[in-house]
Scaffold this motif. Structure first.
Motif: not given
Lengths: 186, 186
Positions: B15-16, B20, B60, B97
């Motif tokens: 997810q992170d 990014v 997300n 996101k």
DNA sequence: GTCTATAATTCGATAGAC
DNA sequence: GTCTATCGAATTATAGAC
């Protein structure tokens, strides 16, 4: 003219591929294949991918700015110029050749490329802010509305691509122009 | 809870990283390194990168929708709910996101992933259209304004990243809210 | 200036021990 | 279920002939 140089063919192929795929996912190999030149020619003219990207993205920015000024810089009344720009036909599902690159990590990690994107939007924001000032709005309000106008285009592209519906962009423009052209009674 | 499963750690790390860097530029290897699990665990839980991406992007989207509904679904008057959503603090330089992924070729080429993006925006558009209808606007106008409102957020992110200025997003929101809340005299 | 050949690294994915 | 080791293909870039 009928026989472009290898350098021009490389830039042209790179412009198309970067606009469609972004910079990061486009390999130098893909560019030279599309351009029809050999491996050595690419690295002769553009020692690194960065050099090729600056040239090709810069060319896309120059062309986009020139096209934008055709509507924004005409001799029509202020709001008409802006509405003409907003309502200009666009390939919504393709996305903005320039704006799309803000999501491209290879672009954002490259100072030279980021500067090219920055220059594009700073220039457009300046022109659109000037148009709103012509209508008599104070500087800060004109600047906010210019940001909103350009955001409508960029965001409309995002909505259109996400929903695979080109009318998402035109709907966003209609919604914004509707608000813009309603009578104000402060 | 204090010891999340390998699967949960993989999803969290993905997810992170996807938020990014995007999906395409994020290698499965980067995800397993960030999560601290071994090579085999990743491919045990997620046989392909596609499977991992659907799980992580879906997570997300679920979280983003839940957060959006906290403002859009409150018990305030219609326009106040919308303005609260538009003015909610956002990490402008990070980008959305979800919206960012519309520029990610690896996402757009994957039907399953595109469906996840589509569902997110269709849901948001439905809710915001409903809010504008509450204010007495006809369906088609409400729908256009909903597109405009969401485009402001997505486009504001693009402007903020391109100019490296978080205030570009808040300026776009201010410009739009200013138009929204001016008195209409049709 | 342009070409072919190839280097070093990383990609997504698999094999098989434990 | 989790690990290490590794495959074959693609990546950015270089070498060196023409």
């Amino acid at each position: 003219m009928s026989t472009p140089t290898a350098r021009d063919r490389l830039i042209g192929a790179a412009q198309d591929l970067f606009a469609v795929q972004g910079v990061g996912p486009t390999s130098p190999r893909a560019v030279l294949t599309a351009s029809g030149v050999g491996q050595g020619s690419l690295y002769h003219h553009f020692p690194t991918k960065h050099d090729l990207a600056v040239a090709a993205v810069g060319a896309n920015v120059d062309q986009a700015l020139a096209q934008a000024m055709r509507t924004l810089g005409s001799d029509s009344p202020a709001i008409e110029r802006l509405v003409a720009y907003l309502e200009r036909p666009r390939d919504a599902l393709a996305g903005c050749k320039i704006g799309r690159l803000t999501a491209d990590q290879a672009v954002m990690d490259d100072d030279g490329l980021r500067d090219v994107l920055d220059a594009y939007f700073v220039r457009l924001l300046g022109v659109v802010t000037g148009i709103f000032r012509e209508t008599g709005l104070p500087d800060d309000v004109a600047r906010d509305r210019a940001h909103a106008a350009l955001a409508i285009i960029q965001g409309g592209y995002v909505l259109a691509r996400a929903t695979q519906d080109p009318d998402a962009l035109t709907a966003a423009v209609r919604g914004f122009v509707g608000l813009l052209t309603q009578k104000e009674h402060p």
